[in-house]
Design a protein around this motif. Structure first.
Motif, PDB file in Angstrom:
ATOM      1  N   ASN A  54       0.802  -1.231   0.000  1.00  0.00           N
ATOM      2  CA  ASN A  54       0.000   0.000   0.000  1.00  0.00           C
ATOM      3  C   ASN A  54       0.835   1.282   0.000  1.00  0.00           C
ATOM      4  OD1 ASN A  54       0.972   0.092   2.580  1.00  0.00           O
ATOM      5  ND2 ASN A  54      -1.034   0.101   3.602  1.00  0.00           N
ATOM      6  N   ARG A  55       2.036   1.215  -0.573  1.00  0.00           N
ATOM      7  CA  ARG A  55       2.871   2.416  -0.676  1.00  0.00           C
ATOM      8  C   ARG A  55       3.753   2.311  -1.915  1.00  0.00           C
ATOM      9  NH1 ARG A  55       8.101   1.120   0.451  1.00  0.00           N
ATOM     10  NH2 ARG A  55       8.506  -0.718   1.755  1.00  0.00           N
ATOM     11  N   THR A  56       4.358   3.430  -2.296  1.00  0.00           N
ATOM     12  CA  THR A  56       5.341   3.410  -3.368  1.00  0.00           C
ATOM     13  C   THR A  56       6.695   2.997  -2.802  1.00  0.00           C
ATOM     14  OG1 THR A  56       5.772   5.766  -3.014  1.00  0.00           O
ATOM     15  CG2 THR A  56       4.125   5.183  -4.681  1.00  0.00           C
ATOM     16  N   LEU A  57       7.690   2.838  -3.676  1.00  0.00           N
ATOM     17  CA  LEU A  57       9.032   2.477  -3.228  1.00  0.00           C
ATOM     18  C   LEU A  57       9.663   3.612  -2.423  1.00  0.00           C
ATOM     19  CD1 LEU A  57      10.535   0.975  -6.517  1.00  0.00           C
ATOM     20  CD2 LEU A  57       9.692  -0.305  -4.547  1.00  0.00           C
ATOM     21  N   ASN A  58      10.472   3.253  -1.453  1.00  0.00           N
ATOM     22  CA  ASN A  58      11.272   4.274  -0.783  1.00  0.00           C
ATOM     23  C   ASN A  58      12.665   4.328  -1.414  1.00  0.00           C
ATOM     24  OD1 ASN A  58      12.925   2.228   0.456  1.00  0.00           O
ATOM     25  ND2 ASN A  58      11.363   1.996   2.065  1.00  0.00           N
ATOM     26  N   TYR A  59      13.439   5.325  -1.034  1.00  0.00           N
ATOM     27  CA  TYR A  59      14.748   5.534  -1.665  1.00  0.00           C
ATOM     28  C   TYR A  59      15.680   4.349  -1.443  1.00  0.00           C
ATOM     29  CZ  TYR A  59      19.253   7.531  -2.873  1.00  0.00           C
ATOM     30  OH  TYR A  59      20.477   7.744  -3.446  1.00  0.00           O
ATOM     31  N   GLU A  60      15.639   3.783  -0.253  1.00  0.00           N
ATOM     32  CA  GLU A  60      16.517   2.655   0.053  1.00  0.00           C
ATOM     33  C   GLU A  60      16.230   1.469  -0.863  1.00  0.00           C
ATOM     34  OE1 GLU A  60      14.928   4.489   2.317  1.00  0.00           O
ATOM     35  OE2 GLU A  60      16.727   5.519   3.103  1.00  0.00           O
ATOM     36  N   GLU A  61      14.948   1.240  -1.164  1.00  0.00           N
ATOM     37  CA  GLU A  61      14.598   0.140  -2.062  1.00  0.00           C
ATOM     38  C   GLU A  61      15.070   0.415  -3.489  1.00  0.00           C
ATOM     39  OE1 GLU A  61      10.571  -1.697  -0.012  1.00  0.00           O
ATOM     40  OE2 GLU A  61      10.461   0.235  -1.030  1.00  0.00           O
ATOM     41  N   MET A  62      14.937   1.658  -3.928  1.00  0.00           N
ATOM     42  CA  MET A  62      15.434   2.014  -5.258  1.00  0.00           C
ATOM     43  C   MET A  62      16.938   1.802  -5.340  1.00  0.00           C
ATOM     44  SD  MET A  62      13.378   5.551  -6.025  1.00  0.00           S
ATOM     45  CE  MET A  62      11.614   5.693  -5.759  1.00  0.00           C
ATOM     46  N   LEU A  63      17.650   2.232  -4.323  1.00  0.00           N
ATOM     47  CA  LEU A  63      19.107   2.105  -4.313  1.00  0.00           C
ATOM     48  C   LEU A  63      19.520   0.639  -4.302  1.00  0.00           C
ATOM     49  CD1 LEU A  63      21.743   3.694  -4.248  1.00  0.00           C
ATOM     50  CD2 LEU A  63      21.648   3.629  -1.744  1.00  0.00           C
ATOM     51  N   LYS A  64      18.814  -0.170  -3.519  1.00  0.00           N
ATOM     52  CA  LYS A  64      19.143  -1.590  -3.454  1.00  0.00           C
ATOM     53  C   LYS A  64      18.917  -2.266  -4.803  1.00  0.00           C
ATOM     54  CE  LYS A  64      18.462  -4.098   0.213  1.00  0.00           C
ATOM     55  NZ  LYS A  64      17.869  -4.925   1.310  1.00  0.00           N
ATOM     56  N   ALA A  65      17.823  -1.940  -5.481  1.00  0.00           N
ATOM     57  CA  ALA A  65      17.566  -2.524  -6.800  1.00  0.00           C
ATOM     58  C   ALA A  65      18.673  -2.148  -7.781  1.00  0.00           C
ATOM     59  CB  ALA A  65      16.208  -2.064  -7.322  1.00  0.00           C
ATOM     60  N   ALA A  66      19.107  -0.882  -7.739  1.00  0.00           N
ATOM     61  CA  ALA A  66      20.189  -0.432  -8.615  1.00  0.00           C
ATOM     62  C   ALA A  66      21.488  -1.165  -8.291  1.00  0.00           C
ATOM     63  CB  ALA A  66      20.380   1.076  -8.470  1.00  0.00           C
ATOM     64  N   GLU A  67      21.703  -1.446  -7.018  1.00  0.00           N
ATOM     65  CA  GLU A  67      22.907  -2.179  -6.617  1.00  0.00           C
ATOM     66  C   GLU A  67      22.864  -3.620  -7.096  1.00  0.00           C
ATOM     67  OE1 GLU A  67      22.833  -1.508  -2.431  1.00  0.00           O
ATOM     68  OE2 GLU A  67      23.882   0.425  -2.566  1.00  0.00           O
ATOM     69  N   PHE A  68      21.680  -4.218  -7.127  1.00  0.00           N
ATOM     70  CA  PHE A  68      21.541  -5.574  -7.664  1.00  0.00           C
ATOM     71  C   PHE A  68      21.965  -5.617  -9.123  1.00  0.00           C
ATOM     72  CE2 PHE A  68      17.867  -6.798  -4.575  1.00  0.00           C
ATOM     73  CZ  PHE A  68      18.792  -7.006  -3.566  1.00  0.00           C
ATOM     74  N   VAL A  69      21.540  -4.604  -9.899  1.00  0.00           N
ATOM     75  CA  VAL A  69      21.907  -4.540 -11.314  1.00  0.00           C
ATOM     76  C   VAL A  69      23.420  -4.520 -11.462  1.00  0.00           C
ATOM     77  CG1 VAL A  69      21.830  -3.098 -13.382  1.00  0.00           C
ATOM     78  CG2 VAL A  69      19.756  -3.438 -12.019  1.00  0.00           C
ATOM     79  N   LYS A  70      24.067  -3.747 -10.634  1.00  0.00           N
ATOM     80  CA  LYS A  70      25.532  -3.664 -10.677  1.00  0.00           C
ATOM     81  C   LYS A  70      26.158  -4.971 -10.219  1.00  0.00           C
ATOM     82  CE  LYS A  70      29.357  -0.695  -9.204  1.00  0.00           C
ATOM     83  NZ  LYS A  70      29.725   0.519  -8.432  1.00  0.00           N
ATOM     84  N   GLU A  71      25.602  -5.549  -9.173  1.00  0.00           N
ATOM     85  CA  GLU A  71      26.128  -6.800  -8.617  1.00  0.00           C
ATOM     86  C   GLU A  71      26.142  -7.925  -9.650  1.00  0.00           C
ATOM     87  OE1 GLU A  71      24.764 -10.198  -5.333  1.00  0.00           O
ATOM     88  OE2 GLU A  71      23.934  -8.153  -5.209  1.00  0.00           O
ATOM     89  N   PHE A  72      25.067  -8.016 -10.451  1.00  0.00           N
ATOM     90  CA  PHE A  72      24.966  -9.119 -11.397  1.00  0.00           C
ATOM     91  C   PHE A  72      25.549  -8.792 -12.767  1.00  0.00           C
ATOM     92  CE2 PHE A  72      21.398 -10.070  -8.395  1.00  0.00           C
ATOM     93  CZ  PHE A  72      22.016 -11.168  -7.808  1.00  0.00           C
ATOM     94  N   GLY A  73      26.128  -7.612 -12.917  1.00  0.00           N
ATOM     95  CA  GLY A  73      26.939  -7.302 -14.082  1.00  0.00           C
ATOM     96  C   GLY A  73      26.203  -7.045 -15.379  1.00  0.00           C
ATOM     97  N   PHE A  74      24.974  -6.527 -15.310  1.00  0.00           N
ATOM     98  CA  PHE A  74      24.221  -6.253 -16.540  1.00  0.00           C
ATOM     99  C   PHE A  74      24.847  -5.082 -17.299  1.00  0.00           C
ATOM    100  CE2 PHE A  74      21.039  -8.522 -14.020  1.00  0.00           C
ATOM    101  CZ  PHE A  74      20.620  -9.460 -14.960  1.00  0.00           C
ATOM    102  N   LYS A  75      24.816  -5.174 -18.626  1.00  0.00           N
ATOM    103  CA  LYS A  75      25.472  -4.172 -19.470  1.00  0.00           C
ATOM    104  C   LYS A  75      24.484  -3.250 -20.205  1.00  0.00           C
ATOM    105  CE  LYS A  75      29.274  -7.399 -20.355  1.00  0.00           C
ATOM    106  NZ  LYS A  75      29.991  -8.193 -21.384  1.00  0.00           N
ATOM    107  N   ASN A  76      23.259  -3.718 -20.427  1.00  0.00           N
ATOM    108  CA  ASN A  76      22.329  -2.967 -21.263  1.00  0.00           C
ATOM    109  C   ASN A  76      21.020  -2.705 -20.530  1.00  0.00           C
ATOM    110  OD1 ASN A  76      24.111  -2.977 -23.549  1.00  0.00           O
ATOM    111  ND2 ASN A  76      23.587  -5.122 -23.859  1.00  0.00           N
ATOM    112  N   THR A  77      21.132  -2.326 -19.287  1.00  0.00           N
ATOM    113  CA  THR A  77      19.977  -2.207 -18.416  1.00  0.00           C
ATOM    114  C   THR A  77      19.568  -0.759 -18.194  1.00  0.00           C
ATOM    115  OG1 THR A  77      20.627  -4.218 -17.268  1.00  0.00           O
ATOM    116  CG2 THR A  77      19.064  -2.805 -16.138  1.00  0.00           C
ATOM    117  N   MET A  78      18.257  -0.525 -18.148  1.00  0.00           N
ATOM    118  CA  MET A  78      17.705   0.740 -17.685  1.00  0.00           C
ATOM    119  C   MET A  78      17.255   0.554 -16.239  1.00  0.00           C
ATOM    120  SD  MET A  78      15.240   1.757 -20.907  1.00  0.00           S
ATOM    121  CE  MET A  78      14.830   3.345 -20.207  1.00  0.00           C
ATOM    122  N   VAL A  79      17.470   1.569 -15.429  1.00  0.00           N
ATOM    123  CA  VAL A  79      17.055   1.502 -14.024  1.00  0.00           C
ATOM    124  C   VAL A  79      16.377   2.807 -13.656  1.00  0.00           C
ATOM    125  CG1 VAL A  79      17.805   1.160 -11.641  1.00  0.00           C
ATOM    126  CG2 VAL A  79      19.033   0.024 -13.478  1.00  0.00           C
ATOM    127  N   GLY A  80      15.153   2.714 -13.138  1.00  0.00           N
ATOM    128  CA  GLY A  80      14.516   3.925 -12.645  1.00  0.00           C
ATOM    129  C   GLY A  80      13.039   3.993 -12.961  1.00  0.00           C
TER     130      GLY A  80
END
Length: 350
Positions: A324-350
């Protein structure tokens, strides 16, 4: 703001070109869309034959497609055969993994679809930058029951206008003339409308790429029919496990079905993948992390992925504590960190 957050700029287009070379070749006129080639594969068949016999002919037709055995204006084509098979499946519907078995020529299926109804269609400017303007056709009905569905007014109800396949084929031609880069079949969910969509493509005369904008919960039979037709699977990967999928979308065997279909799509004739993952509050560890890990390990780190932060508690989500809420900043940052962690090259985030 993290450098991993989405920027709509020339860099995104370059990422898309690396991940979707077939799609961009069609846009340049160097290649034909897949359904154009399916129209050029000559297949002899009797419409009254059994489904088993038609599937055998379909297998041979797909072999001819992959071998490049084309004939201009054949009397009967592989695409024609796909239409016949899809319509026979409707008599005991197994187009999606729910497999409700309803005769959808007479009754409404679990998806709330009998005849295909188009809720809206227009040149969409809000898609990924490589897709816009996208001629987007929204069908009503869906095989999911997502509690937060932003399109619940069309996915959970029978609304819209019934057109003939010929009429929609003309509309696609007009959209192409107005600058549409692709035709984007969505909903709701396009899968219940597969027989209609295949029939529509028989009447499309312009070389426009086909996007299958789907929850990827199709049956294996539906996936076979899509092979040789779809240029880009614009696939939604929602849930990282069956428990979350059942609770929030009423989708049994979700993980098994969707991962199977992404692997099948990867091997389809000239098909490419653009995978969307909507990050959902309180579902980072149970869904976002395993989804991105699986994509990287099974589809590759070059695949085009859009990790989206646009979640909003629509439909019935206001009554669900964890949704019942939108994402908070910490969740956005964590998702972006996952993208970096798994080494994606052609990803959009946001």
């Amino acid at each position: 703001m993290s450098m991993w957050f989405k920027r709509v700029d020339i860099g995104e287009i370059e990422k898309a070109k690396r991940a979707l070379p077939h799609y961009f070749s069609i846009l340049k006129g160097d290649e034909e869309p897949n359904f154009f080639q399916a129209k050029k594969v000559s297949v002899e068949f009797d419409e009254g034959a059994s489904l088993e016999e038609l599937w055998q002919l379909h297998k041979k037709g797909m072999e001819l497609l992959r071998e490049g055995e084309f004939k201009e204006n054949p009397e009967k084509s592989l695409l024609d055969l796909k239409v016949i098979i899809a319509n026979k499946i409707l008599e005991k519907c197994e187009l999606c993994e729910i497999k409700c078995g309803v005769n959808r020529k007479e009754s409404i299926g679990y998806c709330r679809v009998r005849e295909s109804l188009i809720a809206s269609d227009f040149l969409h400017l809000g898609e990924e930058p490589e897709l816009v303007p996208s001629y987007t056709i929204f069908f009503s009905g869906c095989n999911f029951r997502c509690v937060f569905c932003q399109n619940w007014d069309i996915s959970q109800q029978r609304v819209g206008v019934h057109y003939s396949p010929e009429e929609v084929g003309i509309k696609i031609g007009v959209a192409y003339a107005r600058g549409a880069k692709n035709v984007n079949f969505v909903g709701g969910e396009p899968t219940p409308n597969l027989p209609f969509i295949l029939d529509v493509l028989r009447h499309v005369k312009v070389p426009i790429p086909v996007l299958w904008n789907s929850n990827m919960y199709m049956s294996e039979e539906a996936m076979e029919l899509l092979d040789g037709v779809v240029d880009v699977y614009l696939g939604d990967f929602k849930w990282g496990n069956d428990k979350c999928a059942i609770k929030n979308s009423k989708a049994p065997r979700y993980w098994e079905t969707v991962t199977r279909n992404f692997l099948l799509a990867k091997d389809h004739y000239k098909a490419e993948l653009l995978i969307r993952h909507l990050v959902i509050p309180n579902h980072l560890e149970c869904c976002t992390r395993p989804i991105l890990r699986w994509i990287g390990e099974n589809l590759g780190r070059d695949v085009r992925v859009n990790v989206m932060f646009q979640y909003h508690p629509d439909y019935r989500a206001r009554g669900e504590k964890e949704l019942n809420r939108t994402l908070n900043y910490e969740e956005m940052l964590k998702a972006a960190e996952f993208v970096k962690e798994f080494g994606f090259k052609n990803t959009m985030v946001g």
